[in-house]
Scaffold this motif. Structure first.
Motif, mmCIF file in Angstrom:
data_model
loop_
_atom_site.group_PDB
_atom_site.id
_atom_site.type_symbol
_atom_site.label_atom_id
_atom_site.label_comp_id
_atom_site.label_asym_id
_atom_site.label_seq_id
_atom_site.Cartn_x
_atom_site.Cartn_y
_atom_site.Cartn_z
ATOM 1 N N LYS A 8 70.684 42.603 131.449
ATOM 2 C CA LYS A 8 69.562 40.798 132.372
ATOM 3 C C LYS A 8 68.704 40.813 131.206
ATOM 4 O O LYS A 8 67.133 41.355 131.585
ATOM 5 N N ALA A 9 68.166 39.297 130.503
ATOM 6 C CA ALA A 9 66.759 39.285 129.691
ATOM 7 C C ALA A 9 66.926 37.819 129.762
ATOM 8 O O ALA A 9 67.991 37.593 130.147
ATOM 9 N N ASN A 264 64.676 41.779 135.007
ATOM 10 C CA ASN A 264 63.856 40.799 133.726
ATOM 11 C C ASN A 264 63.178 39.990 133.437
ATOM 12 O O ASN A 264 62.615 39.776 132.419
ATOM 13 N N ASP A 267 59.970 42.602 132.681
ATOM 14 C CA ASP A 267 60.711 42.998 131.696
ATOM 15 C C ASP A 267 60.277 42.059 130.271
ATOM 16 O O ASP A 267 59.407 42.108 129.281
ATOM 17 N N LYS A 359 71.390 44.013 127.437
ATOM 18 C CA LYS A 359 69.660 43.966 127.534
ATOM 19 C C LYS A 359 69.940 43.298 128.467
ATOM 20 O O LYS A 359 68.660 43.702 128.610
ATOM 21 N N LEU A 360 70.486 42.799 129.164
ATOM 22 C CA LEU A 360 70.239 41.484 130.438
ATOM 23 C C LEU A 360 70.135 42.807 131.429
ATOM 24 O O LEU A 360 69.052 41.874 132.678
ATOM 25 N N GLY A 361 70.605 43.533 132.278
ATOM 26 C CA GLY A 361 70.291 44.005 133.208
ATOM 27 C C GLY A 361 70.794 43.823 134.737
ATOM 28 O O GLY A 361 70.764 44.560 135.551
#
Length: 382
Positions: A8-9, A264, A267, A359-361
């Motif tokens: 998660k991004a 995210n 981040d 990379k999303l989370g």
């Protein structure tokens, strides 16, 4: 239920643009609502178009607007992070709980160290009772021996379960933490728009610290605030911003600030997520195993509405995990359009969307909860 961990991004515009060479789509859908799900929906656009031949535009306007648009039949689908239980909800609209992730308590502090906060301390900070970073309660949380729990994870990143359905502890122990907190005022930043994230966050505050956060949850943070948010000590120190990106942007610009949003956003803007205490006495961060362990204790009613167990004694549970609901119709006047929305709901639940970017989370529902979500989706477009 179990939850699979997905990336998660923030998704930049160039990653979601559709090539001018792309052929016309069979159905162009319009959606709106929660900012919580926006990064996932933007990341899944191209894959959905390729798999289905349809397209969609999703406008991140907040859960409150998503509910209002559902009431007014503006668009084809809507997302809300809080249940739509108002009398304005049309009888043909129902909840499909199809996306999940943790809310993080995000801080902008000079030292790049882990911050530990008890749920009571968090409630006092956001209620305006604790106003300085070196308050004795924060100092006590961060200068002590901290219990730690790490879960064994399955292939999807969930907390693996034993035969009785309990999370399997990989290891546990303690660590000593020392943190000299700055003698600075705490700048509190809240969501000023109608927000399901605010609803879930204030529900958690009330559920974990009812003597501090005495008011029930609300999409409007100011309505749920337990005191006088316009008191002299709060003006200019407790401030609002629109949507998840808005609070993260403002927090990133504001030293010594604290806010709440999906991890995210922290981040993306260089904010640190605090480790939060749970009822078992452990301090836990918003990671996949801890979030799935908490959401595994939740229940879902016949309408798809989820209830959380904030009193769970699961040792490593992160109790700020939440579900986002897709608000969808049982009856579409245009059956072709309805079929396209149903295909979208199914696609969001599929690995093709949930694993689109490592990379999303996001934590996407799976297991028995996925079965229930699919049962809700099956009611569509009758």
């Amino acid at each position: 239920m179990t939850f699979s961990t997905k990336a998660k991004a923030l998704v930049i515009a160039g990653l979601i643009a559709v090539s001018t060479a792309t052929p016309a789509h069979a159905v162009d859908l319009q959606g709106s609502g929660a900012s919580f799900v926006d990064p996932l929906l933007q990341a899944c656009k191209a894959g959905f178009a390729k798999a289905s031949g349809h397209s969609y535009v999703y406008t991140s306007t907040g859960s409150g607007t998503g509910k209002k648009n559902a009431d007014a039949k503006i668009g084809d689908f809507w997302f809300s992070d809080s249940a739509h239980t108002a009398t304005t909800k049309r009888s043909t609209v129902f909840h499909a709980p199809i996306v999940a992730a943790p809310i993080a308590v995000l801080v902008n502090l000079p030292a790049k160290k882990e911050l530990f906060l008890s749920s009571t301390t968090v409630a006092k900070i956001f209620a305006g009772e604790i106003t300085k970073w070196n308050d004795p309660a924060i100092v006590a949380d961060n200068n002590r021996s901290i219990p730690t729990v790490v879960y064994r994870k399955d292939k999807d990143g969930n907390a693996a379960k034993d035969a009785s359905g309990n999370p399997i502890v990989l290891r546990s122990g303690t660590k000593s933490v020392i943190y000299t907190l700055p003698n600075q005022p705490i700048k509190v930043i809240f969501r000023s728009d109608g927000s399901g994230t605010s609803n879930n966050f204030t529900k958690w505050l009330n559920g974990t610290s009812p003597t501090i956060w005495t008011k029930p949850a609300n999409d409007a943070f100011t309505t749920a605030f337990p005191g006088n948010i316009n008191a002299a000590g709060n003006i200019g120190r407790i401030v609002g911003a629109n949507q998840s990106q808005g609070v993260a942007t403002l927090a990133a610009k504001t030293k010594y600030s604290i806010t709440y949003a999906e991890k995210n956003w922290g981040d993306a803007y260089g904010l640190r997520a605090a480790q939060i205490s749970n009822p078992s006495g452990n301090f836990v961060g918003p990671d996949s195993g801890a979030t799935s362990a908490f959401l595994g204790e939740a229940t879902q009613d016949a309408n798809g509405i989820v209830s959380y167990d904030y009193a769970t004694k699961v040792a490593g549970a992160y109790t700020l995990g939440i579900i986002s609901y897709m608000l969808i119709e049982t009856e579409y006047a245009d059956k072709t359009r309805g079929a396209a929305v149903k295909a979208l709901a199914e696609y969001i639940l599929s690995p093709a969307c949930s694993a689109v970017d490592p990379k999303l989370g996001f934590t996407v529902v799976s297991g028995t909860f996925l079965t229930k979500a699919n049962a809700q989706i099956a009611k569509m477009n009758k």
